[in-house]
Write a protein that holds these residues in place. Structure first.
Motif, PDB file in Angstrom:
ATOM      1  N   MET A 135       0.730  -1.325   0.117  1.00  0.00           N
ATOM      2  CA  MET A 135      -0.012   0.021  -0.159  1.00  0.00           C
ATOM      3  C   MET A 135       0.868   1.192  -0.085  1.00  0.00           C
ATOM      4  SD  MET A 135      -3.192  -0.753  -0.261  1.00  0.00           S
ATOM      5  CE  MET A 135      -4.017   0.516   0.315  1.00  0.00           C
ATOM      6  N   ASN A 136       1.867   1.145   0.833  1.00  0.00           N
ATOM      7  CA  ASN A 136       2.652   2.351   0.971  1.00  0.00           C
ATOM      8  C   ASN A 136       3.289   2.683  -0.227  1.00  0.00           C
ATOM      9  OD1 ASN A 136       1.698   3.647   3.634  1.00  0.00           O
ATOM     10  ND2 ASN A 136       3.309   2.627   4.602  1.00  0.00           N
ATOM     11  N   THR A 137       4.108   1.751  -0.803  1.00  0.00           N
ATOM     12  CA  THR A 137       4.541   1.774  -2.265  1.00  0.00           C
ATOM     13  C   THR A 137       3.683   2.484  -3.399  1.00  0.00           C
ATOM     14  OG1 THR A 137       6.048   0.004  -1.732  1.00  0.00           O
ATOM     15  CG2 THR A 137       5.906   0.515  -3.961  1.00  0.00           C
ATOM     16  N   GLN A 138       2.444   1.695  -3.469  1.00  0.00           N
ATOM     17  CA  GLN A 138       1.516   2.320  -4.326  1.00  0.00           C
ATOM     18  C   GLN A 138       1.233   3.842  -3.954  1.00  0.00           C
ATOM     19  OE1 GLN A 138       0.447   0.425  -7.237  1.00  0.00           O
ATOM     20  NE2 GLN A 138       2.156  -0.948  -6.313  1.00  0.00           N
ATOM     21  N   LEU A 139       1.022   4.064  -2.943  1.00  0.00           N
ATOM     22  CA  LEU A 139       0.782   5.562  -2.463  1.00  0.00           C
ATOM     23  C   LEU A 139       1.893   6.319  -2.878  1.00  0.00           C
ATOM     24  CD1 LEU A 139      -1.146   4.844   0.930  1.00  0.00           C
ATOM     25  CD2 LEU A 139      -2.196   5.915  -1.410  1.00  0.00           C
ATOM     26  N   ARG A 140       3.003   5.821  -2.521  1.00  0.00           N
ATOM     27  CA  ARG A 140       4.044   6.818  -2.770  1.00  0.00           C
ATOM     28  C   ARG A 140       4.308   7.060  -4.310  1.00  0.00           C
ATOM     29  NH1 ARG A 140       8.500   3.815  -1.163  1.00  0.00           N
ATOM     30  NH2 ARG A 140       8.684   2.871  -3.146  1.00  0.00           N
ATOM     31  N   ASP A 141       4.302   5.881  -5.047  1.00  0.00           N
ATOM     32  CA  ASP A 141       4.730   5.921  -6.539  1.00  0.00           C
ATOM     33  C   ASP A 141       3.274   6.305  -7.551  1.00  0.00           C
ATOM     34  OD1 ASP A 141       7.115   5.142  -5.463  1.00  0.00           O
ATOM     35  OD2 ASP A 141       6.956   3.128  -6.073  1.00  0.00           O
ATOM     36  N   HIS A 142       2.170   5.942  -7.127  1.00  0.00           N
ATOM     37  CA  HIS A 142       1.212   6.172  -8.219  1.00  0.00           C
ATOM     38  C   HIS A 142      -0.004   6.825  -7.783  1.00  0.00           C
ATOM     39  CE1 HIS A 142       3.452   3.054 -10.129  1.00  0.00           C
ATOM     40  NE2 HIS A 142       3.395   2.522  -9.268  1.00  0.00           N
ATOM     41  N   TYR A 143      -0.241   7.149  -6.506  1.00  0.00           N
ATOM     42  CA  TYR A 143      -1.539   7.696  -6.207  1.00  0.00           C
ATOM     43  C   TYR A 143      -1.565   8.866  -5.231  1.00  0.00           C
ATOM     44  CZ  TYR A 143      -3.332   3.117  -8.328  1.00  0.00           C
ATOM     45  OH  TYR A 143      -3.469   2.379  -9.174  1.00  0.00           O
ATOM     46  N   ALA A 144      -2.350   9.657  -5.538  1.00  0.00           N
ATOM     47  CA  ALA A 144      -2.240  10.991  -4.604  1.00  0.00           C
ATOM     48  C   ALA A 144      -3.048  11.041  -3.145  1.00  0.00           C
ATOM     49  CB  ALA A 144      -3.126  11.926  -5.209  1.00  0.00           C
ATOM     50  N   SER A 145      -3.887   9.736  -3.438  1.00  0.00           N
ATOM     51  CA  SER A 145      -4.725   9.509  -2.136  1.00  0.00           C
ATOM     52  C   SER A 145      -5.031   7.930  -1.792  1.00  0.00           C
ATOM     53  CB  SER A 145      -5.919  10.301  -1.878  1.00  0.00           C
ATOM     54  OG  SER A 145      -6.938   9.884  -2.846  1.00  0.00           O
ATOM     55  N   LEU A 146      -5.545   7.503  -0.455  1.00  0.00           N
ATOM     56  CA  LEU A 146      -5.911   6.278  -0.416  1.00  0.00           C
ATOM     57  C   LEU A 146      -7.107   6.285  -1.136  1.00  0.00           C
ATOM     58  CD1 LEU A 146      -5.833   3.414   0.903  1.00  0.00           C
ATOM     59  CD2 LEU A 146      -7.110   4.440   2.886  1.00  0.00           C
ATOM     60  N   ASP A 147      -8.209   6.946  -1.445  1.00  0.00           N
ATOM     61  CA  ASP A 147      -9.344   6.838  -2.123  1.00  0.00           C
ATOM     62  C   ASP A 147      -9.077   6.659  -3.734  1.00  0.00           C
ATOM     63  OD1 ASP A 147     -11.121   7.223  -0.188  1.00  0.00           O
ATOM     64  OD2 ASP A 147     -11.220   9.478  -0.232  1.00  0.00           O
ATOM     65  N   ASP A 148      -8.022   7.561  -4.232  1.00  0.00           N
ATOM     66  CA  ASP A 148      -7.614   7.213  -5.715  1.00  0.00           C
ATOM     67  C   ASP A 148      -7.065   5.893  -5.789  1.00  0.00           C
ATOM     68  OD1 ASP A 148      -8.075   9.890  -6.308  1.00  0.00           O
ATOM     69  OD2 ASP A 148      -6.228  10.570  -6.039  1.00  0.00           O
ATOM     70  N   LEU A 149      -6.206   5.336  -4.848  1.00  0.00           N
ATOM     71  CA  LEU A 149      -5.700   3.954  -4.844  1.00  0.00           C
ATOM     72  C   LEU A 149      -6.889   2.844  -5.063  1.00  0.00           C
ATOM     73  CD1 LEU A 149      -2.792   2.363  -3.047  1.00  0.00           C
ATOM     74  CD2 LEU A 149      -5.042   1.101  -3.694  1.00  0.00           C
ATOM     75  N   CYS A 150      -7.840   3.158  -4.095  1.00  0.00           N
ATOM     76  CA  CYS A 150      -9.090   2.146  -3.805  1.00  0.00           C
ATOM     77  C   CYS A 150      -9.905   2.259  -4.864  1.00  0.00           C
ATOM     78  CB  CYS A 150      -9.716   2.380  -2.638  1.00  0.00           C
ATOM     79  SG  CYS A 150      -8.873   1.929  -1.092  1.00  0.00           S
ATOM     80  N   ARG A 151      -9.922   3.284  -5.642  1.00  0.00           N
ATOM     81  CA  ARG A 151     -10.801   3.409  -6.754  1.00  0.00           C
ATOM     82  C   ARG A 151     -10.310   2.786  -8.074  1.00  0.00           C
ATOM     83  NH1 ARG A 151     -12.747   8.284  -5.358  1.00  0.00           N
ATOM     84  NH2 ARG A 151     -10.973   9.287  -6.055  1.00  0.00           N
ATOM     85  N   SER A 152      -9.036   3.020  -8.188  1.00  0.00           N
ATOM     86  CA  SER A 152      -8.398   2.808  -9.408  1.00  0.00           C
ATOM     87  C   SER A 152      -8.204   1.185  -9.306  1.00  0.00           C
ATOM     88  CB  SER A 152      -6.980   3.406  -9.350  1.00  0.00           C
ATOM     89  OG  SER A 152      -6.098   2.518 -10.477  1.00  0.00           O
ATOM     90  N   GLU A 153      -7.893   0.509  -8.171  1.00  0.00           N
ATOM     91  CA  GLU A 153      -7.679  -1.121  -7.832  1.00  0.00           C
ATOM     92  C   GLU A 153      -8.895  -1.679  -7.417  1.00  0.00           C
ATOM     93  OE1 GLU A 153      -4.686  -2.440  -8.376  1.00  0.00           O
ATOM     94  OE2 GLU A 153      -3.737  -0.703  -9.094  1.00  0.00           O
ATOM     95  N   ASN A 154     -10.012  -0.934  -7.359  1.00  0.00           N
ATOM     96  CA  ASN A 154     -11.050  -1.722  -7.112  1.00  0.00           C
ATOM     97  C   ASN A 154     -11.007  -2.389  -5.563  1.00  0.00           C
ATOM     98  OD1 ASN A 154     -13.928  -2.163  -7.467  1.00  0.00           O
ATOM     99  ND2 ASN A 154     -13.882  -4.223  -8.279  1.00  0.00           N
ATOM    100  N   LEU A 155     -10.675  -1.497  -4.738  1.00  0.00           N
ATOM    101  CA  LEU A 155     -10.722  -2.136  -3.334  1.00  0.00           C
ATOM    102  C   LEU A 155     -11.524  -1.406  -2.433  1.00  0.00           C
ATOM    103  CD1 LEU A 155      -6.761  -1.631  -3.051  1.00  0.00           C
ATOM    104  CD2 LEU A 155      -8.094  -3.995  -3.715  1.00  0.00           C
ATOM    105  N   GLU A 156     -11.853  -2.048  -1.234  1.00  0.00           N
ATOM    106  CA  GLU A 156     -12.728  -1.688  -0.135  1.00  0.00           C
ATOM    107  C   GLU A 156     -11.954  -0.873   0.755  1.00  0.00           C
ATOM    108  OE1 GLU A 156     -15.984  -3.388   2.915  1.00  0.00           O
ATOM    109  OE2 GLU A 156     -15.736  -4.239   0.900  1.00  0.00           O
TER     110      GLU A 156
END
Length: 57
Positions: free
Chosen positions: A13-34
Motif C-alpha cells: 500500500m505505501n509503495t503504491q501510494l508513494r509511487d502512483h496515487y495522490a490519496s488512499l481513495d484514488d488507490l482504492c478506486r483505481s484498484e477496485n478495493l474496499e
C-alpha cells in the motif's frame, strides 16, 4: 492481487501510494478495493492512514 498478510499489505500500500496515487481513495478506486477492509486489516497491526503524508503510519 493484493497481499493478504497485513505486513506485506502495508508495504504494498505505501509503495503504491508513494509511487502512483495522490490519496488512499484514488488507490482504492483505481484498484477496485474496499477502503474499510484495507484500513481494518492494517489497523490490526496498528497502522492508520495519514492523509497529510499519504501513507500508513
Amino acid at each position: 492481487m493484493i497481499p493478504k498478510d497485513p505486513i506485506m499489505l502495508l508495504s504494498w500500500m505505501n509503495t503504491q501510494l508513494r509511487d502512483h496515487y495522490a490519496s488512499l481513495d484514488d488507490l482504492c478506486r483505481s484498484e477496485n478495493l474496499e477502503r474499510s477492509a484495507i484500513e481494518s486489516s492494517l489497523a490490526s497491526v496498528d497502522y492508520v492512514y495519514d492523509p497529510d503524508t499519504n501513507q500508513f503510519t
